[in-house]
Each structure stands twice: as C-alpha cells, then as structure tokens.
Design a protein around this motif. Sequence first.
Motif, PDB file in Angstrom:
ATOM      1  N   THR A 109     -12.511   2.224   1.674  1.00 19.00           N
ATOM      2  CA  THR A 109     -13.268   1.432   0.513  1.00 19.00           C
ATOM      3  C   THR A 109     -12.123   0.196   0.028  1.00 19.00           C
ATOM      4  OG1 THR A 109     -11.887   3.088  -1.201  1.00 19.00           O
ATOM      5  CG2 THR A 109     -14.215   3.713  -0.357  1.00 19.00           C
ATOM      6  N   ALA A 110     -12.651  -0.583  -0.799  1.00 16.83           N
ATOM      7  CA  ALA A 110     -12.009  -1.809  -1.434  1.00 16.83           C
ATOM      8  C   ALA A 110     -10.941  -1.005  -2.268  1.00 16.83           C
ATOM      9  CB  ALA A 110     -12.841  -2.607  -2.031  1.00 16.83           C
ATOM     10  N   GLU A 111     -11.387  -0.034  -2.988  1.00 18.63           N
ATOM     11  CA  GLU A 111     -10.456   0.324  -3.929  1.00 18.63           C
ATOM     12  C   GLU A 111      -9.073   0.960  -3.294  1.00 18.63           C
ATOM     13  OE1 GLU A 111     -10.287   3.784  -7.852  1.00 18.63           O
ATOM     14  OE2 GLU A 111     -12.298   3.643  -6.363  1.00 18.63           O
ATOM     15  N   ALA A 112      -9.717   1.893  -2.116  1.00 12.32           N
ATOM     16  CA  ALA A 112      -8.500   2.481  -1.455  1.00 12.32           C
ATOM     17  C   ALA A 112      -7.590   1.381  -0.889  1.00 12.32           C
ATOM     18  CB  ALA A 112      -9.100   3.393  -0.495  1.00 12.32           C
ATOM     19  N   ALA A 113      -8.008   0.232  -0.565  1.00 16.97           N
ATOM     20  CA  ALA A 113      -7.381  -0.760   0.087  1.00 16.97           C
ATOM     21  C   ALA A 113      -6.369  -1.249  -0.791  1.00 16.97           C
ATOM     22  CB  ALA A 113      -8.156  -1.874   0.643  1.00 16.97           C
ATOM     23  N   GLU A 114      -6.701  -1.488  -2.010  1.00 15.40           N
ATOM     24  CA  GLU A 114      -6.036  -1.915  -3.265  1.00 15.40           C
ATOM     25  C   GLU A 114      -4.795  -1.185  -3.404  1.00 15.40           C
ATOM     26  OE1 GLU A 114      -4.965  -4.940  -5.810  1.00 15.40           O
ATOM     27  OE2 GLU A 114      -6.653  -4.907  -4.385  1.00 15.40           O
ATOM     28  N   ARG A 115      -5.068   0.121  -3.370  1.00 13.84           N
ATOM     29  CA  ARG A 115      -3.826   1.128  -3.457  1.00 13.84           C
ATOM     30  C   ARG A 115      -2.911   1.438  -2.612  1.00 13.84           C
ATOM     31  NH1 ARG A 115      -8.335   4.643  -5.057  1.00 13.84           N
ATOM     32  NH2 ARG A 115      -7.687   5.942  -3.283  1.00 13.84           N
ATOM     33  N   ARG A 116      -3.452   0.964  -1.322  1.00 16.64           N
ATOM     34  CA  ARG A 116      -2.668   1.218  -0.033  1.00 16.64           C
ATOM     35  C   ARG A 116      -1.027   0.765   0.001  1.00 16.64           C
ATOM     36  NH1 ARG A 116      -3.459   3.291   4.842  1.00 16.64           N
ATOM     37  NH2 ARG A 116      -4.607   4.738   3.710  1.00 16.64           N
TER      38      ARG A 116
ATOM     39  N   ASP B 169      -0.297  -4.711   6.455  1.00 18.24           N
ATOM     40  CA  ASP B 169      -1.144  -5.340   5.608  1.00 18.24           C
ATOM     41  C   ASP B 169      -2.134  -4.136   5.352  1.00 18.24           C
ATOM     42  OD1 ASP B 169      -3.072  -7.041   4.751  1.00 18.24           O
ATOM     43  OD2 ASP B 169      -3.627  -8.023   6.577  1.00 18.24           O
ATOM     44  N   TRP B 170      -3.202  -4.145   4.528  1.00 17.34           N
ATOM     45  CA  TRP B 170      -3.975  -3.052   3.860  1.00 17.34           C
ATOM     46  C   TRP B 170      -4.608  -2.127   4.869  1.00 17.34           C
ATOM     47  CZ3 TRP B 170      -9.122  -2.241   5.374  1.00 17.34           C
ATOM     48  CH2 TRP B 170      -9.651  -3.329   5.732  1.00 17.34           C
ATOM     49  N   TYR B 171      -4.893  -2.829   6.073  1.00 18.38           N
ATOM     50  CA  TYR B 171      -5.312  -1.941   7.285  1.00 18.38           C
ATOM     51  C   TYR B 171      -4.300  -1.425   8.109  1.00 18.38           C
ATOM     52  CZ  TYR B 171      -4.532  -5.769  10.582  1.00 18.38           C
ATOM     53  OH  TYR B 171      -4.091  -6.553  11.539  1.00 18.38           O
ATOM     54  N   PHE B 172      -3.280  -1.825   8.067  1.00 22.17           N
ATOM     55  CA  PHE B 172      -2.126  -1.614   8.959  1.00 22.17           C
ATOM     56  C   PHE B 172      -0.995  -0.838   8.407  1.00 22.17           C
ATOM     57  CE2 PHE B 172       1.257  -1.698  12.189  1.00 22.17           C
ATOM     58  CZ  PHE B 172       0.553  -1.908  13.340  1.00 22.17           C
ATOM     59  N   SER B 173      -0.814   0.387   8.379  1.00 15.97           N
ATOM     60  CA  SER B 173       0.214   1.061   7.872  1.00 15.97           C
ATOM     61  C   SER B 173       0.683   2.013   8.644  1.00 15.97           C
ATOM     62  CB  SER B 173      -0.057   1.963   6.515  1.00 15.97           C
ATOM     63  OG  SER B 173      -0.464   0.963   5.395  1.00 15.97           O
ATOM     64  N   THR B 174       2.263   2.600   8.542  1.00 19.65           N
ATOM     65  CA  THR B 174       2.687   3.574   9.422  1.00 19.65           C
ATOM     66  C   THR B 174       3.468   4.352   8.699  1.00 19.65           C
ATOM     67  OG1 THR B 174       4.690   1.968  10.111  1.00 19.65           O
ATOM     68  CG2 THR B 174       2.663   2.043  11.616  1.00 19.65           C
ATOM     69  N   ARG B 175       3.840   5.427   9.368  1.00 21.67           N
ATOM     70  CA  ARG B 175       4.720   6.348   8.634  1.00 21.67           C
ATOM     71  C   ARG B 175       5.630   7.320   9.474  1.00 21.67           C
ATOM     72  NH1 ARG B 175       3.168  11.900   8.017  1.00 21.67           N
ATOM     73  NH2 ARG B 175       1.106  12.374   8.324  1.00 21.67           N
ATOM     74  N   GLU B 176       6.709   7.755   9.072  1.00 18.47           N
ATOM     75  CA  GLU B 176       7.377   8.853   9.689  1.00 18.47           C
ATOM     76  C   GLU B 176       6.723  10.215   9.713  1.00 18.47           C
ATOM     77  OE1 GLU B 176       9.952   8.258  11.445  1.00 18.47           O
ATOM     78  OE2 GLU B 176      10.888   6.278  10.598  1.00 18.47           O
ATOM     79  N   LEU B 177       7.002  11.036  10.869  1.00 18.54           N
ATOM     80  CA  LEU B 177       6.427  12.572  10.637  1.00 18.54           C
ATOM     81  C   LEU B 177       7.608  13.426  10.235  1.00 18.54           C
ATOM     82  CD1 LEU B 177       4.131  12.946  13.707  1.00 18.54           C
ATOM     83  CD2 LEU B 177       3.177  12.719  11.581  1.00 18.54           C
TER      84      LEU B 177
END
Length: 214
Positions: free
Chosen positions: A190-197, A206-214
Amino acid sequence: MTDQTPVALPRINEPAPNFTAPTTHGERSLSDYHGKWLVLFSHPADFTPVCTTEFIGFAKAQDRFAELNTELLGLSIDSHYAHIAWVRAIKEKFDVDINFPIIADLSMQVAKAYGMIQPGASDTAAVRATFIIDPEGVLRAMVYYPMSNGRSIDEFVRLVEALQTSDANKVATPEGWKPGDKVIVPPPATAEAAERRSSEGYDTVDWYFSTREL
C-alpha cells in the motif's frame, strides 16, 4: 516430420504429477518422499559421457542434499538392468558410488507426465530436466537443459537452500544468493506502507527494494 504436438508441462506451485515406478532400489512413488524435499532429474541415456559427469556430480553432492532433508531420484528411458550396469561401470571406472535410485521409465509414463520428452530434441529420450518438489508434494522449481550440455549440481543445492530460506523467513532471495547473504524483504503493498518503509530498519535503496540480514 517432427511431431509438433505441444508438450504438457507440470506447473510451479501446483501438486507434482504422481507416479509409481520401478527403480534400481525397488519401486518408488512420489508419496514415499512426503515430508522430504525431492530433486527428480532426468537424463537422456545411460552410458553417455555428459550424463556420467552429471551422475558423478549428484553422487558427490548427495550428503549436501541430505543435510537439507532432500532426496535424489534419477530417471531415464532405459531398463533397470541398464541402470544397474551403468552404476557398476561408474564405480569401476570412476570410483564413485551412485547411492540414489534411478527410475527405469521404459513406458515413458513419468517422463511424459513431467514434460521430459521434448519432440524438438527427441521423441524417445528424456531431456535434462530437473524438478524440485517440496515436502507436501508441491512442485517448486523446474529447469530444462539441452542434451548437449551438463547441469551445474551446485546450482540445485543453492536453489533448494534458497527455497527453504524463503519458506522459513517469508522473504525472497537475490541473484546468486547463498546462505549468509542478505535477503529481499517483500515490497509494501500500500502507499501508506511504502511511506513507512524507509523507517523500518531495513537496508532500503528505494521503497520497493529493501534487504536485511537473517
């Protein structure tokens, strides 16, 4: 004239085609592998050089697959007598034990159910097809190679690891991912979730591209 009838292929994320077939280790059914991952792979023919290298590769990686709760099951349109003779020849000439079963698919029933017969390549021999089936019997991945070129067994170990990681952590994996690398977080819906990312603690490009460690 080559038969141009379309090949019916199984579909990813649907139940894998069921089978019961003779093998070098006795009769095997898909249900025998319930609770385990299964790598089902076909080869064009016994006593051929490329297939021999692939079987040696699978045999050498069998312990790595076992650590991932994964069984191996080969197949070709040869008799189980040919399979047994070939396995014995590999042991004699290359000092490698083939300890996984090989389906003798003379009827071509399993090969046809899995789309292993590609008329453009051969009407009577299976191409180099590989299927990864999860513990619930669902087909999760399938890869086809031409008859002339051998597969990379390391890639199938990596793919099983990636699938298991995605299932366990609800994430995706990037190109060439290996255990220990960062994983991809599902993009916001959602647009709201993208704003929080950007404030959620991930490595966000970018709002659609996030990575993390396991």
